[in-house]
Write an enzyme that holds these catalytic residues in place. Structure first.
Site, PDB file in Angstrom:
ATOM      1  N   TYR A  52      -6.766  -1.485  -3.495  1.00  0.00           N
ATOM      2  CA  TYR A  52      -6.012  -2.228  -2.145  1.00  0.00           C
ATOM      3  C   TYR A  52      -6.806  -2.710  -1.355  1.00  0.00           C
ATOM      4  O   TYR A  52      -7.633  -1.817  -0.796  1.00  0.00           O
ATOM      5  CB  TYR A  52      -4.982  -1.236  -1.548  1.00  0.00           C
ATOM      6  CG  TYR A  52      -4.126  -0.418  -2.556  1.00  0.00           C
ATOM      7  CD1 TYR A  52      -2.697  -0.755  -2.418  1.00  0.00           C
ATOM      8  CD2 TYR A  52      -4.576   0.646  -3.389  1.00  0.00           C
ATOM      9  CE1 TYR A  52      -1.792   0.107  -3.388  1.00  0.00           C
ATOM     10  CE2 TYR A  52      -3.691   1.353  -4.148  1.00  0.00           C
ATOM     11  CZ  TYR A  52      -2.317   1.037  -4.144  1.00  0.00           C
ATOM     12  OH  TYR A  52      -1.322   1.772  -4.749  1.00  0.00           O
ATOM     13  N   HIS A  89       6.698   1.211  -2.554  1.00  0.00           N
ATOM     14  CA  HIS A  89       6.376   1.537  -1.002  1.00  0.00           C
ATOM     15  C   HIS A  89       6.072   0.170  -0.382  1.00  0.00           C
ATOM     16  O   HIS A  89       5.233  -0.678  -1.055  1.00  0.00           O
ATOM     17  CB  HIS A  89       5.152   2.417  -1.032  1.00  0.00           C
ATOM     18  CG  HIS A  89       5.260   3.545  -1.669  1.00  0.00           C
ATOM     19  ND1 HIS A  89       3.983   4.258  -2.479  1.00  0.00           N
ATOM     20  CD2 HIS A  89       5.913   4.201  -2.410  1.00  0.00           C
ATOM     21  CE1 HIS A  89       4.176   5.422  -2.737  1.00  0.00           C
ATOM     22  NE2 HIS A  89       5.593   5.457  -2.838  1.00  0.00           N
TER      23      HIS A  89
END
Length: 476
Positions: A133, A70
């Site tokens: 993240y 992604h």
């Protein structure tokens, strides 16, 4: 097994901007501790100060869980809280490294910085793995996201656990191959004030880049209350503010004073907030009018401002506001000449019509042609020297306005003695409208801009070329 005692260190990869980091992890009989994000130390060690706004955690039950590939419109700082992963990254940005691959194994002692547009994927090598993240933008349903199939034959990632035995989502199995992926475009540049003299020069300077947009006041009004919503600002890397209220004498009237402060300060402050919030580089054009002109040498960038009139006050205030933006360039300039009504055109026109002139001889500076100023703006944006203020004018001799007028007369074949030298006080003695005070010395020191590789054009040569082009354009 997590390795303890590493020093903080960046390791470059085959993908520009993607760096794998060794992290200090401190362990004992109780477990371990690490500083997963430490802005001061990491920025000092070379990590971009990317301004994270959101922290996400992906927990994975089983070994072989595989997620990606992604690419989102934000930067990511990725690390492992527990377990181990095999990380794979593919450059999906438009450019010569499109399709480049980097891989690395990450445990709690290693992290990776993933720039915007680089595809991110991982495969867990242990059960109960937590993958974190830290990102610098929020998810938006209006944003553009790019995906690549984990099994793409072109990038040919060598997954430790074959994908047919791995745990994948149906969505990840269905993503396109590299040949069908539209590369992620670069963040855009927006030029404001694109209808003015400098704006028109910037159109020429950026004619080769499709990623540059141009807007005039009808498109983006800095004084409008909805400025934050008129663009998706996170799509922009750079804003060049060539918009300003520049009518120095009109600024001395009640209506002009309000308009000058609205455009040059209030609007600039709103733009500065947007730039700071969205990590945008803000390029802003300033003026010699921020000084009182009493210095006996050319002004340096670090000289204290001391404006004489309203226009200069608003430009000085605007400079102070822009200086709060982490990524900013202020170009301080003087005596701007470009495509539009200006002093040089007026002198040439009056000379051709046989009009003898009186021109002030006690204001000194250098002309700045918009071709030179726009070239300097692009140089700073492309080369990224240290952020801050840079003086930008033409090079060559410091002249008075009367000197410039005489040179214009001579260059187009008229007697320069038709220009009479007068003082500023004499010139404006009979003025019926308010007149802004002018700095006597508008000369700016050019050492700093030259030290970062920009070479200003010589004013004498540029003036001659400008007049030749104007004559050709008008058929004279």
């Amino acid at each position: 097994m997590t390795e303890y005692g590493k020093s903080l260190q960046a390791n470059p990869t085959a993908i520009p901007g993607l760096t794998v980091w060794d992290l200090p992890v401190h362990g004992d009989n109780r477990g371990w501790f690490k500083e997963n994000w430490q802005r001061e130390k990491m920025v000092a060690a070379g990590l971009p100060d990317f301004g994270p706004v959101q922290n996400n955690v992906s927990f994975n039950d089983a070994e072989g869980t595989t997620r990606g590939i992604h690419a989102e419109p934000w930067d990511k700082w990725i690390s492992v809280a527990s377990g181990r992963i095999f990380g794979a990254w593919v450059d999906l940005r438009a450019g010569p490294t499109f399709g480049a691959v980097a891989t690395a194994e990450l445990d709690p002692s290693r992290a990776v910085f993933v720039p915007r547009g680089v595809g991110n994927a991982f495969q867990t090598l242990e059960p109960n793995t937590a993958y974190t993240y830290l990102v610098n933008n929020h998810y938006s349903p209006d944003a553009s996201y790019t995906f690549l199939n984990l099994a793409d034959e072109t990038v040919a990632i060598d997954w430790p656990i074959p994908l047919e035995r791995a745990e994948l989502s149906a969505k990840d199995r269905g993503h396109p191959r590299l040949a069908d992926v539209t590369p992620v475009p670069p963040r855009k540049t927006l030029v404001l004030g694109a209808g003015g003299q400098l704006g028109r020069a910037l159109r020429l300077a950026y004619a080769d880049l499709s990623s540059v947009e141009f807007a005039d006041r009808a498109d983006v009004d800095l004084t409008a209350p909805d400025l934050e919503s008129v663009r998706r600002w996170s799509d922009y890397e750079t804003i060049v503010n060539a918009a300003a209220f520049t009518a120095v004498d009109a600024a001395e009237t009640p209506e002009g004073r309000a308009a000058s402060w609205a455009a040059n300060v209030t609007g600039v402050a709103a733009l500065a907030r947007i730039a700071s919030t969205h990590d945008i580089t803000l390029v802003h054009v300033s003026s010699d009018y921020v000084f009182d002109g009493t210095a006996e040498r050319p002004y340096r960038e670090d000289d204290p401002v001391s404006p004489l009139g309203v226009y200069g006050q608003t430009k000085a205030a605007g400079d102070l506001v822009v200086g709060t933006v982490p990524r900013h360039y202020i170009l301080r300039t003087s005596w701007v000449i470009g495509d539009g009504a200006n002093f040089v055109k007026t002198m040439a026109s009056l000379a051709g019509r046989g009009v003898d002139l009186s021109v002030v001889d006690d204001q000194f500076g250098r002309l700045t042609f918009t071709s030179d100023l726009s070239r300097a703006i692009r140089h700073l944006v492309d080369e990224r020297p240290p952020y801050g203020t840079y003086n930008v004018t033409g090079a060559g001799p410091v002249m008075s306005w009367a000197d410039v007028a005489k040179r214009v007369f001579a260059l187009i074949g008229h007697d320069p003695n038709r220009v009479t030298e007068v003082s500023t006080a004499q010139y404006f003695a009979t003025a019926s409208n308010p007149v802004a005070p002018r700095p006597t010395n508008s000369a700016l020191n050019l050492d700093k801009i030259q030290s970062v590789g920009f070479v200003p054009d010589d004013v004498v040569d540029t003036l001659a070329h400008y007049l030749t082009r104007e004559a050709s354009a008008t058929g004279q």
